[in-house]
Design a protein around this motif. Structure first.
Motif, PDB file in Angstrom:
ATOM      1  N   ASP A 299      11.619  -1.717  54.743  1.00 54.08           N
ATOM      2  CA  ASP A 299      11.272  -0.565  54.250  1.00 54.08           C
ATOM      3  C   ASP A 299      11.187   1.040  54.352  1.00 54.08           C
ATOM      4  O   ASP A 299      11.539   1.552  53.744  1.00 54.08           O
ATOM      5  N   LYS A 300      10.528   0.505  55.736  1.00 50.65           N
ATOM      6  CA  LYS A 300      10.347   2.377  55.986  1.00 50.65           C
ATOM      7  C   LYS A 300      11.859   3.165  56.501  1.00 50.65           C
ATOM      8  O   LYS A 300      12.588   4.305  56.582  1.00 50.65           O
TER       9      LYS A 300
ATOM     10  N   SER B 254      14.061   3.638  53.583  1.00 53.89           N
ATOM     11  CA  SER B 254      12.848   4.688  52.605  1.00 53.89           C
ATOM     12  C   SER B 254      13.311   6.154  53.559  1.00 53.89           C
ATOM     13  O   SER B 254      13.391   7.171  52.726  1.00 53.89           O
TER      14      SER B 254
ATOM     15  N   SER C 253       6.032   4.392  53.054  1.00 58.41           N
ATOM     16  CA  SER C 253       6.667   4.999  53.069  1.00 58.41           C
ATOM     17  C   SER C 253       6.034   6.385  53.271  1.00 58.41           C
ATOM     18  O   SER C 253       6.815   7.468  53.845  1.00 58.41           O
TER      19      SER C 253
END
Length: 222
Positions: free
Chosen positions: A62-63, A66, A38
């Motif tokens: 996740d990205k 984040s 990220s």
């Protein structure tokens, strides 16, 4: 690895490809960040990348979380298992791999707004590739028009990994012509204005044949 320099190089090369193809319309560059974390993806966004693409749901989530403070358009470009649709579909701006009617129905069920989707077509007719065969499209489209939460913005295809330039030309041109045919029919929920095709190795040829989104990964991270 100089991300800012790589970003400028990629954007300059796409601009040259557009000029060579005498294109005046937009070609959006999706940075495919599946091999970086990220933090690196965030640096690309800070360098001016406006579109981020992920192949896998876990990496996408996740990205997405984040980098929630970043202004970016999110693309899910890989195949999507039906059991994971509920986890991700309402977060994506564009989904590039609508490859079956069963998946379409699951997306329609789980979506809380209209989802911009690309219909994945297997133009190269490879047994190993997912997507609709050209001869299946007429029947599939009849069913897809009845799903109010799906908006088919265009077509997506992938060329074989070791295709020759002539093969690439043929595949991308066939996809362009198919998109033009579907667009001309003015079908409900199917504007068909976009073409998602071309990666780091073949985006120049894809742009020549009308790609409006190119998916570039390795060229950003050399």
């Amino acid at each position: 690895m100089d991300l800012t320099l790589n970003k400028e190089t990629v954007f300059d090369k796409v601009a040259v490809a557009k000029q060579d193809a005498q294109r005046k319309d937009d070609v959006s560059i999706i940075a495919v960040t599946k091999y970086v974390d990220s933090s690196v993806a965030g640096q690309l966004i800070d360098a001016g990348v406006m579109h981020i693409g992920e192949n896998r749901v876990d990496k996408f989530l996740d990205k997405y979380h984040s980098l929630a403070d970043k202004s970016v358009t999110w693309h899910l470009i890989g195949s999507l298992q039906r059991r994971k649709v509920k986890d991700v579909i309402n977060l994506v701006d564009y989904f590039h791999a609508l490859d079956s009617l069963k998946l379409a129905h699951e997306i329609n069920k789980r979506a809380n707004h209209v989802i911009n989707c690309f219909l994945q077509v297997n133009i190269s007719r490879e047994a190993s590739k997912r997507g609709f065969k050209v001869e299946e499209l007429d029947e599939a489209i009849k069913e897809l028009t009845e799903l109010p939460n799906i908006r088919l913005v265009g077509l997506m295809t992938m060329a074989p990994a070791h295709a020759s330039e002539d093969e690439l030309e043929a595949i991308f041109e066939e996809t362009f012509q198919l998109r033009e045919l579907l667009k001309s029919k003015k079908i409900k929920n199917m504007p068909m204005t976009e073409l998602s095709m071309g990666m780091s190795s073949d985006y120049r040829i894809a742009i020549k044949h009308g790609a409006t989104f190119v998916r570039i990964g390795t060229a950003f991270f050399q």
